[in-house]
Design a protein around this motif. Structure first.
Motif, mmCIF file in Angstrom:
data_model
loop_
_atom_site.group_PDB
_atom_site.id
_atom_site.type_symbol
_atom_site.label_atom_id
_atom_site.label_comp_id
_atom_site.label_asym_id
_atom_site.label_seq_id
_atom_site.Cartn_x
_atom_site.Cartn_y
_atom_site.Cartn_z
ATOM 1 N N UNK A 28 0.781 -1.289 -0.038
ATOM 2 C CA UNK A 28 -0.029 -0.207 -0.236
ATOM 3 C C UNK A 28 0.712 1.350 -0.080
ATOM 4 N N UNK A 29 2.398 1.348 0.237
ATOM 5 C CA UNK A 29 3.061 2.196 0.192
ATOM 6 C C UNK A 29 3.178 2.940 -1.372
ATOM 7 N N UNK A 30 2.785 2.108 -2.426
ATOM 8 C CA UNK A 30 2.681 2.585 -3.595
ATOM 9 C C UNK A 30 1.622 3.723 -3.547
ATOM 10 N N UNK A 31 0.431 3.375 -3.250
ATOM 11 C CA UNK A 31 -0.711 4.410 -3.333
ATOM 12 C C UNK A 31 -0.609 5.653 -2.473
ATOM 13 N N UNK A 32 0.241 5.321 -1.386
ATOM 14 C CA UNK A 32 0.633 6.695 -0.451
ATOM 15 C C UNK A 32 1.702 7.596 -1.013
ATOM 16 N N UNK A 33 2.436 6.850 -1.650
ATOM 17 C CA UNK A 33 3.478 7.609 -2.528
ATOM 18 C C UNK A 33 2.722 8.659 -3.571
ATOM 19 N N UNK A 34 1.888 7.912 -4.225
ATOM 20 C CA UNK A 34 1.293 8.714 -5.266
ATOM 21 C C UNK A 34 0.176 9.961 -4.604
ATOM 22 N N UNK A 35 -0.144 9.456 -3.516
ATOM 23 C CA UNK A 35 -1.014 10.759 -2.693
ATOM 24 C C UNK A 35 0.291 11.781 -2.340
ATOM 25 N N UNK A 36 1.232 11.415 -1.891
ATOM 26 C CA UNK A 36 2.157 12.383 -1.377
ATOM 27 C C UNK A 36 2.617 13.246 -2.436
ATOM 28 N N UNK A 37 2.990 12.659 -3.510
ATOM 29 C CA UNK A 37 3.303 13.433 -4.659
ATOM 30 C C UNK A 37 2.374 14.379 -5.438
ATOM 31 N N UNK A 38 1.087 14.033 -5.234
ATOM 32 C CA UNK A 38 -0.086 14.822 -5.522
ATOM 33 C C UNK A 38 -0.115 15.931 -4.730
ATOM 34 N N UNK A 39 -0.282 15.652 -3.410
ATOM 35 C CA UNK A 39 -0.336 16.669 -2.442
ATOM 36 C C UNK A 39 0.595 17.608 -2.281
ATOM 37 N N UNK A 40 2.044 17.275 -2.401
ATOM 38 C CA UNK A 40 3.052 18.069 -2.865
ATOM 39 C C UNK A 40 2.719 19.161 -4.014
ATOM 40 N N UNK A 41 2.276 18.571 -5.253
ATOM 41 C CA UNK A 41 2.025 19.389 -6.271
ATOM 42 C C UNK A 41 0.900 20.549 -6.056
ATOM 43 N N UNK A 42 -0.113 20.004 -5.084
ATOM 44 C CA UNK A 42 -1.048 20.918 -4.608
ATOM 45 C C UNK A 42 -0.619 21.860 -3.713
ATOM 46 N N UNK A 43 0.362 21.992 -3.226
ATOM 47 C CA UNK A 43 1.061 23.076 -2.146
ATOM 48 C C UNK A 43 0.936 22.525 -0.775
ATOM 49 N N UNK A 44 0.762 21.485 -0.809
ATOM 50 C CA UNK A 44 0.942 20.825 0.994
ATOM 51 C C UNK A 44 2.288 20.566 1.219
ATOM 52 N N UNK A 45 2.694 20.943 2.701
ATOM 53 C CA UNK A 45 3.887 20.632 3.140
ATOM 54 C C UNK A 45 4.144 19.057 3.489
ATOM 55 N N UNK A 46 5.483 18.759 3.819
ATOM 56 C CA UNK A 46 5.440 17.241 4.408
ATOM 57 C C UNK A 46 4.677 17.107 5.759
ATOM 58 N N UNK A 47 4.832 18.201 6.496
ATOM 59 C CA UNK A 47 4.035 17.987 7.721
ATOM 60 C C UNK A 47 2.741 18.117 7.478
ATOM 61 N N UNK A 48 1.998 18.822 6.655
ATOM 62 C CA UNK A 48 0.735 18.842 6.332
ATOM 63 C C UNK A 48 0.360 17.423 5.754
ATOM 64 N N UNK A 49 1.055 16.772 5.032
ATOM 65 C CA UNK A 49 0.657 15.592 4.220
ATOM 66 C C UNK A 49 0.849 14.457 5.255
ATOM 67 N N UNK A 50 1.563 14.657 6.250
ATOM 68 C CA UNK A 50 1.732 13.512 7.573
ATOM 69 C C UNK A 50 0.431 13.708 8.224
ATOM 70 N N UNK A 51 0.111 14.879 8.481
ATOM 71 C CA UNK A 51 -1.173 15.023 9.425
ATOM 72 C C UNK A 51 -2.258 14.804 8.752
ATOM 73 N N UNK A 52 -2.599 15.232 7.224
ATOM 74 C CA UNK A 52 -3.690 14.900 6.406
ATOM 75 C C UNK A 52 -3.805 13.390 6.277
ATOM 76 N N UNK A 53 -2.619 12.737 6.069
ATOM 77 C CA UNK A 53 -2.811 11.404 5.935
ATOM 78 C C UNK A 53 -3.162 10.393 7.119
ATOM 79 N N UNK A 54 -3.175 10.870 8.302
ATOM 80 C CA UNK A 54 -3.391 10.342 9.500
ATOM 81 C C UNK A 54 -5.087 10.530 9.618
#
Length: 123
Positions: free
Chosen positions: A41-67
């Motif tokens: 499931x890490x593959x799908x999560x990495x796709x989410x991370x890259x999309x979120x980064x492209x939308x302007x989310x920081x790493x901290x926001x991505x971690x928080x929003x993922x939870x």
């Protein structure tokens, strides 16, 4: 799944995966030979991370929003709420930048062109 296979499936590099692991966005377990092993499931999560980064989310926001997304009963509704919050933050920042631009424009008009030997007037 080993790091090379994960990188290929996620369309990224092993270095990027190591970085994401270092900052806490993904986790692996270590095999007896020391190699990283990632769940599928890490593959799908990495796709989410890259999309979120492209939308302007920081790493901290991505971690928080993922939870938040993992714990939400309705992931689509939760994602829409996260996007709305990000839009509010962007709108607020745009207002701040517009005010800053207006202030700088005013100051440019009061300073005027500089010539050698002239001092800049301060407001």
């Amino acid at each position: 799944m080993r790091i090379g296979e994960l990188a290929t499936q996620a369309g990224t590099t092993p270095d990027t995966i190591r970085f994401y692991e270092k900052v806490g966005l993904i986790e692996s377990r270590r095999l007896t030979n020391g190699s990283r092993d990632f769940p599928p499931e890490t593959v799908a999560w990495l796709h989410y991370v890259r999309t979120a980064q492209a939308l302007g989310f920081s790493h901290a926001e991505i971690a928080r929003t993922g939870e938040e997304l993992r714990e939400a009963p309705d992931a689509a509704e939760a994602l829409a709420a996260l996007f709305q919050e990000k839009i509010r933050l962007i709108d607020a920042r745009m207002s701040e930048l517009a005010a800053l631009r207006a202030e700088l424009t005013t100051r440019v008009d009061t300073v005027g062109p500089q010539r050698s030997g002239e001092t800049v007037r301060r407001p």
